[in-house]
Design a protein around this motif. Structure first.
Motif, PDB file in Angstrom:
ATOM      1  N   ASN A  78      57.601  36.082  78.542  1.00  0.00           N
ATOM      2  CA  ASN A  78      57.215  37.484  78.329  1.00  0.00           C
ATOM      3  C   ASN A  78      56.549  37.585  76.966  1.00  0.00           C
ATOM      4  N   ASP A  79      55.388  36.927  76.837  1.00  0.00           N
ATOM      5  CA  ASP A  79      54.709  36.888  75.543  1.00  0.00           C
ATOM      6  C   ASP A  79      53.234  36.593  75.748  1.00  0.00           C
ATOM      7  N   ILE A  80      52.390  37.345  75.053  1.00  0.00           N
ATOM      8  CA  ILE A  80      50.941  37.120  75.110  1.00  0.00           C
ATOM      9  C   ILE A  80      50.351  37.107  73.709  1.00  0.00           C
ATOM     10  N   SER A  81      51.142  36.739  72.722  1.00  0.00           N
ATOM     11  CA  SER A  81      50.641  36.740  71.351  1.00  0.00           C
ATOM     12  C   SER A  81      49.695  35.573  71.146  1.00  0.00           C
ATOM     13  N   SER A  82      48.667  35.807  70.363  1.00  0.00           N
ATOM     14  CA  SER A  82      47.644  34.788  70.117  1.00  0.00           C
ATOM     15  C   SER A  82      48.024  33.879  68.957  1.00  0.00           C
ATOM     16  N   THR A  83      49.199  34.096  68.374  1.00  0.00           N
ATOM     17  CA  THR A  83      49.656  33.260  67.271  1.00  0.00           C
ATOM     18  C   THR A  83      50.975  32.601  67.666  1.00  0.00           C
ATOM     19  N   HIS A  84      51.482  31.786  66.782  1.00  0.00           N
ATOM     20  CA  HIS A  84      52.747  31.097  67.036  1.00  0.00           C
ATOM     21  C   HIS A  84      53.956  32.015  66.848  1.00  0.00           C
ATOM     22  N   LYS A  85      53.744  33.256  66.472  1.00  0.00           N
ATOM     23  CA  LYS A  85      54.866  34.144  66.161  1.00  0.00           C
ATOM     24  C   LYS A  85      55.566  34.674  67.400  1.00  0.00           C
ATOM     25  N   HIS A  86      54.914  34.636  68.560  1.00  0.00           N
ATOM     26  CA  HIS A  86      55.529  35.099  69.810  1.00  0.00           C
ATOM     27  C   HIS A  86      56.120  36.502  69.646  1.00  0.00           C
ATOM     28  N   ASP A  87      55.296  37.406  69.158  1.00  0.00           N
ATOM     29  CA  ASP A  87      55.773  38.748  68.832  1.00  0.00           C
ATOM     30  C   ASP A  87      55.077  39.837  69.651  1.00  0.00           C
ATOM     31  N   GLU A  88      54.493  39.464  70.796  1.00  0.00           N
ATOM     32  CA  GLU A  88      53.786  40.454  71.613  1.00  0.00           C
ATOM     33  C   GLU A  88      54.208  40.310  73.079  1.00  0.00           C
ATOM     34  N   PRO A  89      55.269  40.984  73.475  1.00  0.00           N
ATOM     35  CA  PRO A  89      55.691  40.897  74.876  1.00  0.00           C
ATOM     36  C   PRO A  89      54.703  41.593  75.806  1.00  0.00           C
ATOM     37  N   VAL A  90      54.650  41.113  77.042  1.00  0.00           N
ATOM     38  CA  VAL A  90      53.846  41.793  78.061  1.00  0.00           C
ATOM     39  C   VAL A  90      54.405  43.192  78.285  1.00  0.00           C
ATOM     40  N   PHE A  91      55.735  43.236  78.535  1.00  0.00           N
ATOM     41  CA  PHE A  91      56.437  44.507  78.723  1.00  0.00           C
ATOM     42  C   PHE A  91      57.565  44.605  77.706  1.00  0.00           C
ATOM     43  N   ALA A  92      57.719  45.764  77.106  1.00  0.00           N
ATOM     44  CA  ALA A  92      58.823  45.985  76.173  1.00  0.00           C
ATOM     45  C   ALA A  92      60.142  45.954  76.937  1.00  0.00           C
ATOM     46  N   THR A  93      61.173  45.456  76.289  1.00  0.00           N
ATOM     47  CA  THR A  93      62.502  45.419  76.910  1.00  0.00           C
ATOM     48  C   THR A  93      63.494  46.327  76.201  1.00  0.00           C
ATOM     49  N   ASN A 242      44.151  39.690  77.160  1.00  0.00           N
ATOM     50  CA  ASN A 242      45.297  38.917  77.652  1.00  0.00           C
ATOM     51  C   ASN A 242      46.241  39.757  78.508  1.00  0.00           C
ATOM     52  N   LEU A 243      46.581  40.939  78.011  1.00  0.00           N
ATOM     53  CA  LEU A 243      47.540  41.798  78.701  1.00  0.00           C
ATOM     54  C   LEU A 243      47.097  42.091  80.126  1.00  0.00           C
ATOM     55  N   PHE A 244      45.869  42.515  80.288  1.00  0.00           N
ATOM     56  CA  PHE A 244      45.385  42.995  81.581  1.00  0.00           C
ATOM     57  C   PHE A 244      45.256  41.846  82.579  1.00  0.00           C
ATOM     58  N   ALA A 245      44.810  40.686  82.100  1.00  0.00           N
ATOM     59  CA  ALA A 245      44.705  39.523  82.979  1.00  0.00           C
ATOM     60  C   ALA A 245      46.084  39.044  83.410  1.00  0.00           C
ATOM     61  N   CYS A 246      47.027  39.028  82.479  1.00  0.00           N
ATOM     62  CA  CYS A 246      48.371  38.545  82.806  1.00  0.00           C
ATOM     63  C   CYS A 246      49.081  39.461  83.790  1.00  0.00           C
ATOM     64  N   VAL A 247      48.952  40.776  83.606  1.00  0.00           N
ATOM     65  CA  VAL A 247      49.607  41.712  84.526  1.00  0.00           C
ATOM     66  C   VAL A 247      48.982  41.612  85.920  1.00  0.00           C
ATOM     67  N   ALA A 248      47.659  41.517  85.989  1.00  0.00           N
ATOM     68  CA  ALA A 248      47.006  41.390  87.293  1.00  0.00           C
ATOM     69  C   ALA A 248      47.441  40.099  87.992  1.00  0.00           C
ATOM     70  N   ALA A 249      47.494  39.005  87.226  1.00  0.00           N
ATOM     71  CA  ALA A 249      47.893  37.723  87.817  1.00  0.00           C
ATOM     72  C   ALA A 249      49.363  37.737  88.241  1.00  0.00           C
ATOM     73  N   LEU A 250      50.205  38.355  87.418  1.00  0.00           N
ATOM     74  CA  LEU A 250      51.625  38.455  87.750  1.00  0.00           C
ATOM     75  C   LEU A 250      51.819  39.230  89.055  1.00  0.00           C
ATOM     76  N   ALA A 251      51.093  40.321  89.186  1.00  0.00           N
ATOM     77  CA  ALA A 251      51.186  41.132  90.398  1.00  0.00           C
ATOM     78  C   ALA A 251      50.624  40.376  91.608  1.00  0.00           C
ATOM     79  N   ALA A 252      49.527  39.668  91.407  1.00  0.00           N
ATOM     80  CA  ALA A 252      48.923  38.906  92.503  1.00  0.00           C
ATOM     81  C   ALA A 252      49.869  37.812  92.982  1.00  0.00           C
ATOM     82  N   ARG A 253      50.567  37.163  92.047  1.00  0.00           N
ATOM     83  CA  ARG A 253      51.541  36.141  92.430  1.00  0.00           C
ATOM     84  C   ARG A 253      52.715  36.779  93.178  1.00  0.00           C
ATOM     85  N   LYS A 254      53.176  37.926  92.707  1.00  0.00           N
ATOM     86  CA  LYS A 254      54.317  38.609  93.324  1.00  0.00           C
ATOM     87  C   LYS A 254      54.003  39.030  94.756  1.00  0.00           C
TER      88      LYS A 254
END
Length: 775
Positions: A78-93, A242-254
């Motif tokens: 659950n991360d789409i950050s462009s850096t090593h910090k992993h601080d950008e989740p796809v969806f907030a929890t 990143n966000l929009f591509a990942c959500v579309a792909a996640l939904a397509a896989r689901k």
């Protein structure tokens, strides 16, 4: 018969006619596969706090809804950050860190059904006060989103202490929305064996590929990203896609069916990052001749809720805090501050414009303090001469031509005569005041992340003499495809009609860099040429053996190939080579030479070369309302040996107008709750046709090939022209200063909206009245 070289010709954009006719295919124009569903993001309604509960029952029960996705549905990260910090989740929890942060996605049969359903969610929050700007972030302790940078050369304390005169101040520089005509969008199509094809409007297909793979929990080899063109990007589609591509792909896989995600303009602007706004605090030491002795400056930026690209953006602001000027002693520090706003990101110039605006404020302050003409102060502080060529990051400026560019533009646009006429006009005009300014640009070309300075290409020559070209660069209207096609056509000596430009895809050229940092033509042009040279070497070797000629006796000419004393058509050589089983396909690769950077030491050679330019702008302001017009602009810009003068002039014009919008009309406003209020064209004012300069003259610097070995000795032209618009801000300042007979620095912040111009006029008038009263 020899013909005009294709490279250097002012040829039209490859998609120009399709743009005009509405036939250019963007992601939303792709014929939707059978069964395509549509996604919409559900967003937080607060800017800062905790998500206590999220009731999606009404969303799930809404008409047409097929699925609702949250962080729990992500099989990978659950991360789409462009850096090593992993601080950008796809969806907030739990933690909510900006208004409009995605909480879930709803997928429905139609886009309208998805949009209506998303509005039915019920969220309960524990709300906290948001930090919304540099001042509030500093007051709360100044938490940083990433490690700051310090550049230092010389003894700044001693330089300031020894300076005959000193001053200090601060400047606010506003942000900017990308306002690409095509919004963020992605269409994901699932395949067999877990494969996923995503049509994405992105400047960085490889990063999107990696993000989608990580979210789905698969290898990058299972994901293909394809991009034929974007309807504008300007940096806003480097990481934000990143966000929009990942959500579309996640939904397509689901769902096991294609899914498209295209947000409304309002949602796009609320969700996505912008140009960073800055506050520059500075102290300057100088003398009565207007020469700067020392500069100490801090560049604080509103970065938003996560790191994104704020580190390299604020770094580049420091790299360009000198613009064209040598500071004998200098210290510059970045302050990338965390705020509860959208995560600011790449934008044309990538921090460089903010650094240069600060530099021009330094010049302006010194000019008004000494009573000297600002252009003269600029000249006296230019790089040049013994011991005056070292930047704050310790790179030598080996190609300094800013002085020549300034001189040529000043002469050709009759700057001094017009300046005298403007001063005479202002003496007789009580309400309308005119202003003029000439400012230079020195912009470093290369990614400061050294590993991004590489590119690949794939070239196929078919037996009928036609060529298919693919490379890692993306086309967002800037003409990259056209330029690289010209390079390939000239390399083989064939017409452009024989070149097929194919969509950028990670399935053909892997591990690509973003099309950014003005490096698209430099990197991809050289990679494509490398592939062409490989094929040509094979053809030469074949021809030399077949016709018993020395390799040096074989030359590729327009439409034909000379082999010793006779010539044959290119296509005939290709056919013969194929019959002899010669490989007619090749990959190409290019890595920018000479560059290196040690961030911890603040030293290196981060830029391969510099691009230069200058602009003279003339404005008129109404001192009763603050309204103004840009009357005339003259630009002289350095493109080296231009690959395509028509496209380059278009880039200069467009970049200038975009920069003018940033510095004048485009104002981002958040309310006290952290809600973006300028989220549509009704409230966010980009320049329109009537805002363009009434007289707009653009010329390319002639007979000035790049001294470095770039593609055909050209220079990058994507970003540098934007900063030419600083001349408009300085011209407005000059007009305001005329109210006080040019005795007081107007200190006009950006964007210089009519309200700010009017405030500056009143401030200068008050200073003038106070001075006269005291005397």
């Amino acid at each position: 018969m020899e013909t005009r070289p294709i490279v250097g010709s002012p040829l039209k954009h490859d998609s120009a006619e399709k743009h005009v006719a509405g036939e250019a295919v963007y992601v939303d124009d792709i014929l939707e596969p059978a069964g395509t569903a549509h996604a919409c993001l559900g967003l937080s309604s607060i800017a800062h706090g905790r998500l206590l509960s999220l009731d999606l029952s009404a969303v799930e029960a809404a008409p047409g809804v097929l699925a609702v996705l949250t962080a729990a549905d992500i099989p990978g990260e659950n991360d789409i950050s462009s850096t090593h910090k992993h601080d950008e989740p796809v969806f907030a929890t739990e933690a909510i860190l900006h208004h409009g942060q995605p909480l879930f996605a709803v997928i429905a049969e139609t886009r309208e059904q998805a949009r209506h359903a998303a509005a039915l969610a019920k969220a309960e929050y524990e709300e906290a006060a948001p930090l919304l700007d540099v001042a509030s972030a500093r007051a709360a302790g100044g938490e940083l989103v990433t490690e700051p940078l310090k550049l230092e050369r010389g003894d700044v304390a001693a330089g300031l202490a020894a300076s005959p005169r000193r001053l200090n101040g601060a400047m606010a520089i506003g942000g900017q929305d990308h306002f690409y005509l095509e919004s963020q969008i992605a269409l994901a199509v699932p395949g067999e064996d877990g494969d996923m094809l995503v049509h994405s409007s992105t400047q960085h297909p490889s990063e999107v590929q990696h993000m989608v793979a990580a979210v789905l929990g698969v290898g990058a080899h299972a994901v293909t990203i394809e991009v034929r063109r974007m309807g504008g990007g300007f940096g806003g589609k480097e990481t934000q896609a990143n966000l929009f591509a990942c959500v579309a792909a996640l939904a397509a896989r689901k769902l096991g069916r294609p899914v498209k995600l295209r947000p409304d303009r309002d949602d796009d602007m609320v969700i996505t990052g912008k140009r960073h706004d800055f506050v520059v605090d500075y102290e300057i030491g100088f003398d009565d001749d207007g020469r700067i002795h020392a500069v100490d400056a801090v560049y604080a930026a509103r970065c938003g809720w996560n790191a994104d690209l704020s580190g390299p953006v604020t770094d580049r602001a420091l790299f360009h805090m000198d613009n064209c000027y040598f500071y004998p002693a200098v210290r510059a520090r970045s302050e990338p501050l965390r705020t509860h706003t959208v995560s600011n990101t790449a934008f044309r110039g990538f921090g460089g414009p903010q650094g240069m605006v600060g530099a021009e404020r330094f010049i302006e302050e010194v000019a008004y303090a000494t009573g000297l003409d600002p252009l003269e102060v600029r000249r006296r502080n230019l790089y040049g001469g013994e011991g005056r060529l070292t930047t704050p990051y310790h790179q030598q400026v080996e190609d300094m031509i800013a002085g020549e560019v300034i001189d040529e533009l000043e002469r050709d646009c009759h700057y001094r005569e017009r300046q005298r006429a403007i001063r005479a006009f202002n003496r007789e005009s009580p309400v309308i005041k005119r202003g003029i300014a000439l400012t230079p640009v020195k912009f470093g070309i290369s990614f400061t992340a050294t590993w991004y300075n590489q590119a690949g290409a794939l070239v196929h020559v078919y037996t009928d003499g036609t060529v298919a070209l693919n490379h890692g660069g993306t086309e967002m209207g800037q003409g990259l495809y056209q330029k690289v096609a010209q390079v390939v056509a000239q390399a083989f000596g064939i017409g452009l009609d024989r070149i097929r430009i194919t969509a950028t895809t990670t399935g053909k050229v892997p591990n690509t860099s973003a099309t950014a940092a003005s490096s698209g033509s430099d990197l991809n042009g050289m990679a494509a040429l490398d592939a062409c040279e490989t094929i040509k070497q094979r053809l030469v070797a074949f021809a030399a053996e077949r016709w018993q000629e020395a390799p040096e006796a074989i030359a590729f000419l327009p439409g034909r190939v000379r082999i010793g004393a006779h010539e044959i058509a290119f296509v005939e050589l290709v056919k013969a080579a194929y019959m002899a089983r010669v490989q007619l396909s090749a990959t190409g690769f290019y890595a920018t030479p000479k560059i290196h950077w040690d961030r911890k030491a603040g030293r290196g050679h981060p830029f391969y070369y510099f691009a230069y330019g200058a602009a003279a702008s003339e404005v008129a302001i109404d001192t009763l309302t603050g309204e103004y017009k840009v009357e005339r602009v003259d630009i002289l810009h350095d493109c080296g040996n231009s690959l395509n003068p028509a496209i380059d002039k278009g880039q200069i014009e467009g970049g200038f107008v975009q920069g003018m919008g940033w510095l004048t009309t485009e104002e981002l406003v958040w309310d006290e709750k952290g809600r973006l209020r300028t989220h549509a064209p009704s409230t966010y004012k980009i320049p329109v046709a009537s805002d363009r300069p009434r007289i707009f003259n653009v010329a390319l610097l002639e007979n000035a090939p790049n001294r470095e070995h770039t593609i055909h000795r050209s220079k990058a032209v994507g970003e540098p022209p934007l900063m030419l618009a600083i001349s408009v801000l300085q011209a407005l300042s000059d007009a305001v200063a005329s109210v006080g007979d040019h005795r007081f620095c107007p200190k006009l912040d950006a964007p210089a909206t009519p309200e700010r111009v009017l405030d500056a006029v009143e401030r200068v008038r008050a200073l003038a009245a106070a001075t006269e009263g005291a005397s």
